[in-house]
Design a protein around this motif. Structure first.
Motif, PDB file in Angstrom:
ATOM      1  N   GLY A 146      81.102  23.802  -7.882  1.00 30.25           N
ATOM      2  CA  GLY A 146      80.283  22.656  -8.230  1.00 30.25           C
ATOM      3  C   GLY A 146      79.042  22.561  -7.379  1.00 30.25           C
ATOM      4  O   GLY A 146      78.662  23.505  -6.669  1.00 30.25           O
ATOM      5  N   PHE A 147      78.397  21.414  -7.434  1.00 36.92           N
ATOM      6  CA  PHE A 147      77.180  21.201  -6.653  1.00 36.92           C
ATOM      7  C   PHE A 147      77.088  19.737  -6.259  1.00 36.92           C
ATOM      8  O   PHE A 147      77.750  18.858  -6.827  1.00 36.92           O
ATOM      9  CB  PHE A 147      75.935  21.606  -7.449  1.00 36.92           C
ATOM     10  CG  PHE A 147      75.524  20.597  -8.499  1.00 36.92           C
ATOM     11  CD1 PHE A 147      74.614  19.594  -8.212  1.00 36.92           C
ATOM     12  CD2 PHE A 147      76.065  20.650  -9.777  1.00 36.92           C
ATOM     13  CE1 PHE A 147      74.251  18.661  -9.164  1.00 36.92           C
ATOM     14  CE2 PHE A 147      75.704  19.720 -10.743  1.00 36.92           C
ATOM     15  CZ  PHE A 147      74.791  18.721 -10.430  1.00 36.92           C
ATOM     16  N   ILE A 148      76.213  19.467  -5.281  1.00 43.00           N
ATOM     17  CA  ILE A 148      75.877  18.108  -4.880  1.00 43.00           C
ATOM     18  C   ILE A 148      74.384  18.068  -4.614  1.00 43.00           C
ATOM     19  O   ILE A 148      73.829  19.007  -4.030  1.00 43.00           O
ATOM     20  CB  ILE A 148      76.684  17.661  -3.641  1.00 43.00           C
ATOM     21  CG1 ILE A 148      76.369  16.206  -3.298  1.00 43.00           C
ATOM     22  CG2 ILE A 148      76.449  18.581  -2.458  1.00 43.00           C
ATOM     23  CD1 ILE A 148      77.280  15.625  -2.231  1.00 43.00           C
ATOM     24  N   ALA A 149      73.710  17.007  -5.090  1.00 41.83           N
ATOM     25  CA  ALA A 149      72.255  16.922  -4.981  1.00 41.83           C
ATOM     26  C   ALA A 149      71.847  15.533  -4.524  1.00 41.83           C
ATOM     27  O   ALA A 149      72.423  14.524  -4.954  1.00 41.83           O
ATOM     28  CB  ALA A 149      71.595  17.255  -6.315  1.00 41.83           C
ATOM     29  N   LEU A 150      70.850  15.497  -3.665  1.00 47.07           N
ATOM     30  CA  LEU A 150      70.263  14.248  -3.185  1.00 47.07           C
ATOM     31  C   LEU A 150      68.792  14.264  -3.584  1.00 47.07           C
ATOM     32  O   LEU A 150      68.055  15.203  -3.248  1.00 47.07           O
ATOM     33  CB  LEU A 150      70.401  14.132  -1.666  1.00 47.07           C
ATOM     34  CG  LEU A 150      69.857  12.848  -1.027  1.00 47.07           C
ATOM     35  CD1 LEU A 150      70.665  11.643  -1.489  1.00 47.07           C
ATOM     36  CD2 LEU A 150      69.885  12.953   0.500  1.00 47.07           C
ATOM     37  N   ASP A 151      68.344  13.221  -4.321  1.00 48.17           N
ATOM     38  CA  ASP A 151      66.983  13.189  -4.852  1.00 48.17           C
ATOM     39  C   ASP A 151      66.321  11.858  -4.526  1.00 48.17           C
ATOM     40  O   ASP A 151      66.965  10.794  -4.531  1.00 48.17           O
ATOM     41  CB  ASP A 151      66.994  13.388  -6.367  1.00 48.17           C
ATOM     42  CG  ASP A 151      67.510  14.748  -6.771  1.00 48.17           C
ATOM     43  OD1 ASP A 151      66.749  15.722  -6.693  1.00 48.17           O
ATOM     44  OD2 ASP A 151      68.693  14.830  -7.171  1.00 48.17           O
ATOM     45  N   TYR A 152      65.008  11.944  -4.284  1.00 43.96           N
ATOM     46  CA  TYR A 152      64.187  10.751  -4.067  1.00 43.96           C
ATOM     47  C   TYR A 152      63.073  10.744  -5.102  1.00 43.96           C
ATOM     48  O   TYR A 152      62.410  11.764  -5.332  1.00 43.96           O
ATOM     49  CB  TYR A 152      63.593  10.737  -2.662  1.00 43.96           C
ATOM     50  CG  TYR A 152      62.670   9.559  -2.405  1.00 43.96           C
ATOM     51  CD1 TYR A 152      63.192   8.288  -2.206  1.00 43.96           C
ATOM     52  CD2 TYR A 152      61.292   9.729  -2.379  1.00 43.96           C
ATOM     53  CE1 TYR A 152      62.359   7.203  -1.991  1.00 43.96           C
ATOM     54  CE2 TYR A 152      60.456   8.657  -2.151  1.00 43.96           C
ATOM     55  CZ  TYR A 152      60.990   7.391  -1.957  1.00 43.96           C
ATOM     56  OH  TYR A 152      60.160   6.320  -1.747  1.00 43.96           O
ATOM     57  N   TYR A 153      62.869   9.584  -5.716  1.00 41.34           N
ATOM     58  CA  TYR A 153      61.882   9.437  -6.792  1.00 41.34           C
ATOM     59  C   TYR A 153      60.955   8.274  -6.455  1.00 41.34           C
ATOM     60  O   TYR A 153      61.405   7.203  -6.053  1.00 41.34           O
ATOM     61  CB  TYR A 153      62.599   9.170  -8.114  1.00 41.34           C
ATOM     62  CG  TYR A 153      61.707   8.895  -9.294  1.00 41.34           C
ATOM     63  CD1 TYR A 153      61.278   9.928 -10.120  1.00 41.34           C
ATOM     64  CD2 TYR A 153      61.305   7.597  -9.599  1.00 41.34           C
ATOM     65  CE1 TYR A 153      60.472   9.679 -11.221  1.00 41.34           C
ATOM     66  CE2 TYR A 153      60.496   7.333 -10.686  1.00 41.34           C
ATOM     67  CZ  TYR A 153      60.082   8.378 -11.498  1.00 41.34           C
ATOM     68  OH  TYR A 153      59.282   8.122 -12.577  1.00 41.34           O
ATOM     69  N   LEU A 154      59.640   8.476  -6.634  1.00 47.76           N
ATOM     70  CA  LEU A 154      58.652   7.429  -6.365  1.00 47.76           C
ATOM     71  C   LEU A 154      57.624   7.440  -7.485  1.00 47.76           C
ATOM     72  O   LEU A 154      57.064   8.495  -7.825  1.00 47.76           O
ATOM     73  CB  LEU A 154      57.957   7.660  -5.024  1.00 47.76           C
ATOM     74  CG  LEU A 154      56.781   6.719  -4.700  1.00 47.76           C
ATOM     75  CD1 LEU A 154      57.270   5.277  -4.565  1.00 47.76           C
ATOM     76  CD2 LEU A 154      56.068   7.160  -3.433  1.00 47.76           C
ATOM     77  N   SER A 155      57.373   6.269  -8.073  1.00 49.38           N
ATOM     78  CA  SER A 155      56.370   6.112  -9.120  1.00 49.38           C
ATOM     79  C   SER A 155      55.439   4.969  -8.738  1.00 49.38           C
ATOM     80  O   SER A 155      55.906   3.876  -8.383  1.00 49.38           O
ATOM     81  CB  SER A 155      57.043   5.823 -10.465  1.00 49.38           C
ATOM     82  OG  SER A 155      56.080   5.495 -11.449  1.00 49.38           O
ATOM     83  N   GLN A 156      54.131   5.217  -8.818  1.00 55.63           N
ATOM     84  CA  GLN A 156      53.131   4.196  -8.510  1.00 55.63           C
ATOM     85  C   GLN A 156      52.148   4.096  -9.669  1.00 55.63           C
ATOM     86  O   GLN A 156      51.564   5.098 -10.093  1.00 55.63           O
ATOM     87  CB  GLN A 156      52.386   4.535  -7.219  1.00 55.63           C
ATOM     88  CG  GLN A 156      53.260   4.464  -5.977  1.00 55.63           C
ATOM     89  CD  GLN A 156      52.487   4.760  -4.710  1.00 55.63           C
ATOM     90  OE1 GLN A 156      51.621   5.630  -4.688  1.00 55.63           O
ATOM     91  NE2 GLN A 156      52.806   4.044  -3.648  1.00 55.63           N
ATOM     92  N   PHE A 157      51.981   2.883 -10.180  1.00 55.91           N
ATOM     93  CA  PHE A 157      51.074   2.615 -11.294  1.00 55.91           C
ATOM     94  C   PHE A 157      49.884   1.822 -10.782  1.00 55.91           C
ATOM     95  O   PHE A 157      50.055   0.767 -10.158  1.00 55.91           O
ATOM     96  CB  PHE A 157      51.796   1.836 -12.393  1.00 55.91           C
ATOM     97  CG  PHE A 157      50.897   1.362 -13.504  1.00 55.91           C
ATOM     98  CD1 PHE A 157      50.554   2.214 -14.533  1.00 55.91           C
ATOM     99  CD2 PHE A 157      50.398   0.068 -13.512  1.00 55.91           C
ATOM    100  CE1 PHE A 157      49.725   1.781 -15.557  1.00 55.91           C
ATOM    101  CE2 PHE A 157      49.577  -0.378 -14.527  1.00 55.91           C
ATOM    102  CZ  PHE A 157      49.234   0.487 -15.559  1.00 55.91           C
ATOM    103  N   ASP A 158      48.670   2.323 -11.047  1.00 53.21           N
ATOM    104  CA  ASP A 158      47.438   1.658 -10.616  1.00 53.21           C
ATOM    105  C   ASP A 158      46.551   1.426 -11.827  1.00 53.21           C
ATOM    106  O   ASP A 158      46.189   2.372 -12.541  1.00 53.21           O
ATOM    107  CB  ASP A 158      46.684   2.512  -9.584  1.00 53.21           C
ATOM    108  CG  ASP A 158      47.444   2.650  -8.282  1.00 53.21           C
ATOM    109  OD1 ASP A 158      47.976   1.640  -7.805  1.00 53.21           O
ATOM    110  OD2 ASP A 158      47.521   3.781  -7.759  1.00 53.21           O
TER     111      ASP A 158
END
Length: 705
Positions: free
Chosen positions: A241-253
Motif C-alpha cells: 500500500g501507500f500513505i500520502a500527506l498533501d497540502y493544498y492552497l488556493s488564493q482568489f484575487d
C-alpha cells in the motif's frame, strides 16, 4: 451563410502547394532515428509528429466558437504535434494542440525514470456567450460604466430618445489562461515528493443585472481575476500500500471589488448611480492524509482519507449606499472576517470474501463549520430610502454523513446478482430543515447465457425524509410557509434500468439498447415541486463490413416532465405549472481505411431536436401556455486522409454545423421592448458554420511509443 472568399481559397491553395513541395523534397526517405542533438548530448532517440494546417471559417458564431477557437469568420492556421527525445539518463516529451487558435494548448514533460520528473503546461480557452448584444454603457474604467454624453433619461424605456443613436455592439465573452509548473522527486525507491503551481487568469465581459427599485438594466460587466493554486505532497509506497500527506492552497484575487454604473432611468436625487459588490478575494487551505493497504488474505483493500481545511474571506465592505443624500447608519464592522473550517473523512473496504462474491463498505463524513460572526444590518432600498427593518447575516454550516454497502455474487457462470444499500444524513444550521436522511436500496441482475447476448436489469427506490419543515424560519426569510424547497422536501424516488447487448460475430454486427426511468414524488409538499419523471432510451448499432470498413447508427430519446404548484396570493396553491422536455438525437458514421492503399475516409452526422413546453393553469386565467422553447442542431464532418509516404500524409476536412433555436425570453426582445428593463437585445442562437481545412503531417525519427 457566407461562402469562401477568393483570397481565402488562394491562401489555402498556396499552402497546399507549398506543403506538397516540402513533402516532395523529402520523398527520398531518410532514417532519422539516429539523429544526434548538438544541444542534447544525452539523446539517443528522437521522434516527432508535426501537423501544420490551414482553413477557413464561414461565419462568426458565439455558440460554435465557445471553447473551440472557431469563433470568427476568416482564415486560420493550426499547428499540432508531439514528440520525444530519449537518452541514457533523461527523457523529454512535448505536445501542442491548436497553436494559432484561441483554444491552444502546449505541454512539456521530462525527467529521469525512477529519479525525478517535471511538467510545464499552458492552456488558453475562450468562452463566448453572445455576439448579438448591444449596449449604451461605456466602460469608463475597470469598475465603472457610464452613459453617453447626450443621453436623455426617462422613467420608461419608451422615452429613451437617444437609444438607437448610442447603441454599440458589446460581445459577452471571456478568456481563461492557465499556467502549470509541476515536478516530482523520488528521494528513494519508496519516498516521492511532488509540488505544483497553477495560475488561472480570467478576464472579459459578463452579463450582470443592475436594478433600481422597479427598474433594471442589463450591464456588460467587465471582470478580471486571478486564482493561484499550490500543492505539495509526500508519498511513501510500501509493498502492500501507500500513505500520502498533501497540502493544498488556493488564493482568489479580484482586480475589481465593485461595479458602478449610471442609471439610464430617471431616479430620485442622489440615486443617479448604482453600485454592487463583485466576488471578494478569498483563500482556502487544506491538509490531507490518504492511503490504502492490501491484505493478502481475502483480497481485501482498505482505503482512507482524512482532511482538514480552512476558508477565509476578509475583503472590505462597500458602504450601505452610494447615495450621498441618505444618512445611513455605520456598518457593524468593516469586513465579514469570514472563517469556515472544513473536515472530511472517507473510509472504504473492498474484499473478495469468497471466490464467487465480493463486498464493499464505505463511509464518508463532511463538515462545514462557519465561525463567521453575526450582526444586525440596516437595509437601504434601491439607494433611495432607509428601511426601518434590520436583518442578520446567516452563516451556513452543515454536517453530512454517507454510508454505503454493496455486494456481488456469481450464482452461475452466466448469472451475477448484486445489490446495495445507501444512507445519507445531513444536519444543517439556519435552514428550514435541520435534519434530513435518505435511504436507498437497489438490486441488479446480469445475465450472459452465451457470447451473443448480455442482459442487465437494475432497479431500486430511495426515500428522503426530514425531521420537520421549520415554517417560522421560512417566514423570517420572507417565504410562503407552505412552500417546500425541492432539495429540502420529503421525496420518494423509484428508478429502473435495462441494458441489452447483442453481438453477432458471424455478420459481424453489434446492437446495444439502454433504457432507464426515474419517478420522483414530493407527496408532502403543497407549494413547490410536486412530481418529476425522467425517461431515457438509447440504441446503438455497429457493423464491421470488412477489415477496412465499418458503419454505425445511433439514436436516443429523453423525456423530462415535472409538476409544480404556486400561490399568487402568498397563501394556498392557486396555480400549477407543467413542464415537458423532449429530446431526440440520432446519428450515423462511416469509416473506410486503405482505399487504394493510400486513402482513409471518415464521415459522421448527428442531429438533435429539443422541445420544451410550459403549461400554466391558474384560478383566475384558466389554462395558458408559454411559447415552446425549441432547438435543432445538425453536425456533419467529413475527412479524407492521403498517406503520401510512410512518414507524411495530407488531411482534407470539412465540417458543417447548424443550430436553430427559439427562446421567448430572447426572441424579438430588443433593448427597449420591456418598459422597465433595458436589455442587451441578444438574439437566440441561429448559426450556420462551415469549416474547411487542409493539413500536412510529417513524422521524424523512430516510432512513437
Amino acid at each position: 451563410m457566407h461562402g469562401l472568399s477568393s483570397s481565402t481559397l488562394a491562401k489555402l491553395l498556396t499552402l497546399a502547394l507549398g506543403v506538397f513541395a516540402v513533402q516532395a523534397a523529402h520523398s527520398q526517405q531518410v532514417d532519422t532515428s539516429e539523429w544526434s542533438c548538438e544541444f542534447c548530448p544525452f539523446a539517443t532517440g528522437t521522434h516527432a509528429d508535426l501537423s501544420i494546417g490551414a482553413g477557413s471559417v464561414s461565419d462568426d458564431s458565439a455558440y460554435f466558437g465557445d471553447a473551440s477557437g472557431y469563433s470568427e469568420e476568416g482564415a486560420f492556421v493550426a499547428i499540432d504535434g508531439d514528440g520525444s527525445i530519449t537518452g541514457d539518463t533523461h527523457q523529454l516529451s512535448w505536445h501542442v494542440e491548436d497553436l494559432g487558435l484561441d483554444s491552444r494548448y502546449a505541454e512539456l514533460r521530462g525527467g529521469r525514470q525512477g529519479t525525478f520528473g517535471y511538467e510545464v503546461a499552458y492552456r488558453q480557452l475562450p468562452h463566448h456567450r453572445y455576439f448579438t448584444s448591444d449596449t449604451i454603457f461605456r466602460q469608463a474604467s475597470n469598475d465603472s460604466l457610464s452613459l453617453p454624453a447626450a443621453w436623455v433619461k426617462a422613467p420608461l424605456t419608451s422615452g429613451f430618445t437617444e437609444l438607437d443613436a448610442n447603441l454599440m455592439r458589446r460581445n459577452i465573452e471571456s478568456e481563461r489562461q492557465t499556467w502549470l509548473l509541476g515536478g516530482e522527486y523520488l528521494a528513494s525507491g519508496r519516498i516521492a515528493v511532488s509540488a505544483s503551481l497553477r495560475r488561472e487568469e480570467r478576464d472579459g465581459v459578463d452579463l450582470i443585472s443592475g436594478s433600481y427599485f422597479t427598474q433594471s438594466s442589463h450591464l456588460p460587466g467587465p471582470f478580471d481575476y486571478v486564482t493561484d493554486i499550490g500543492e505539495l505532497g509526500v508519498r511513501y509506497s510500501g509493498d502492500n500500500g501507500f500513505i500520502a500527506l498533501d497540502y493544498y492552497l488556493s488564493q482568489f484575487d479580484n482586480n475589481s471589488d465593485s461595479l458602478t454604473w449610471e442609471s439610464p432611468f430617471t431616479t430620485v436625487p442622489g440615486a443617479e448611480f448604482g453600485r454592487l459588490a463583485r466576488a471578494p478575494d478569498n483563500d482556502f487551505m487544506q491538509l490531507s492524509l490518504s492511503g490504502n493497504y492490501r491484505f493478502a488474505s481475502y483480497s481485501t483493500v482498505v482505503a482512507y482519507s482524512l482532511a482538514a481545511g480552512r476558508m477565509q474571506q476578509d475583503a472590505n465592505f462597500l458602504p450601505y449606499t452610494i447615495n450621498g443624500n441618505l444618512s445611513a447608519a455605520p456598518l457593524p464592522r468593516s469586513n465579514l472576517d469570514a472563517d469556515v473550517d472544513t473536515r472530511n473523512v472517507a473510509l472504504s473496504l473492498t474484499s473478495r470474501i469468497i471466490d464467487k462474491g465480493r463486498v464493499k463498505v464505505s463511509y464518508r463524513f463532511d463538515e462545514r463549520d462557519s465561525n463567521t460572526a453575526q450582526d444586525m444590518w440596516t437595509r437601504i432600498i434601491a439607494d433611495s430610502f432607509v428601511s426601518v427593518e434590520s436583518e442578520t447575516n446567516i452563516p451556513y454550516s452543515f454536517e453530512r454523513a454517507a454510508f454505503s454497502l454493496s455486494g456481488e455474487y456469481r450464482l452461475f457462470d452466466s448469472l451475477r446478482v448484486s445489490g446495495g444499500y445507501d444512507r445519507k444524513e445531513v444536519d444543517r444550521d439556519f435552514q428550514e430543515v435541520a435534519e434530513q436522511t435518505e435511504d436507498s436500496g437497489w438490486g441488479r441482475l446480469r445475465w450472459q447465457p452465451n457470447p451473443v447476448i448480455q442482459l442487465s436489469v437494475r432497479g431500486g427506490a430511495s426515500e428522503r425524509d426530514i425531521d420537520r419543515y421549520n415554517e417560522d424560519f421560512a417566514v423570517m426569510l420572507g417565504q410562503n410557509p407552505l412552500l417546500r424547497k425541492y432539495h429540502l422536501a420529503y421525496r420518494y424516488r423509484r428508478f429502473g434500468e435495462l441494458t441489452i447487448a447483442v453481438a453477432l460475430p458471424e455478420v459481424p454486427v453489434s446492437l446495444t439498447f439502454k433504457g432507464s426511468y426515474a419517478d420522483d414524488e414530493y407527496s408532502q409538499s403543497r407549494l413547490g415541486l410536486l412530481d418529476g419523471d425522467d425517461l431515457q432510451l438509447a440504441a446503438d448499432l455497429s457493423w464491421s463490413i470488412d477489415d477496412n470498413k465499418s458503419l454505425y447508427l445511433t439514436g436516443s430519446y429523453q423525456n423530462l416532465e415535472s409538476l409544480q404548484a404556486g400561490s399568487e396570493q402568498f397563501d394556498l396553491p392557486d396555480w400549477r405549472a407543467t413542464n415537458r422536455d423532449d429530446f431526440y438525437t440520432y446519428g450515423a458514421g462511416f469509416r473506410a481505411q486503405n482505399i487504394a492503399d493510400r486513402f482513409d475516409f471518415e464521415f459522421d452526422y448527428l442531429r438533435s431536436d429539443g422541445t420544451s413546453e410550459i403549461l400554466l393553469t391558474t384560478a383566475t386565467a384558466g389554462i395558458s401556455a408559454f411559447p415552446d422553447l425549441e432547438s435543432t442542431l445538425d453536425y456533419l464532418r467529413a475527412r479524407l486522409t492521403w498517406q503520401r509516404s510512410e512518414r507524411s500524409k495530407f488531411d482534407f476536412s470539412l465540417r458543417y454545423q447548424r443550430l436553430e433555436s427559439e427562446d421567448w425570453a430572447l426572441q424579438n426582445v430588443e433593448p427597449a421592448t420591456i418598459p422597465e428593463v433595458l436589455t442587451l437585445g441578444a438574439d437566440p442562437y441561429d448559426d450556420d458554420l462551415l469549416i474547411v481545412g487542409v493539413g500536412f503531417r510529417y513524422s521524424i525519427g523512430g516510432t512513437s511509443d
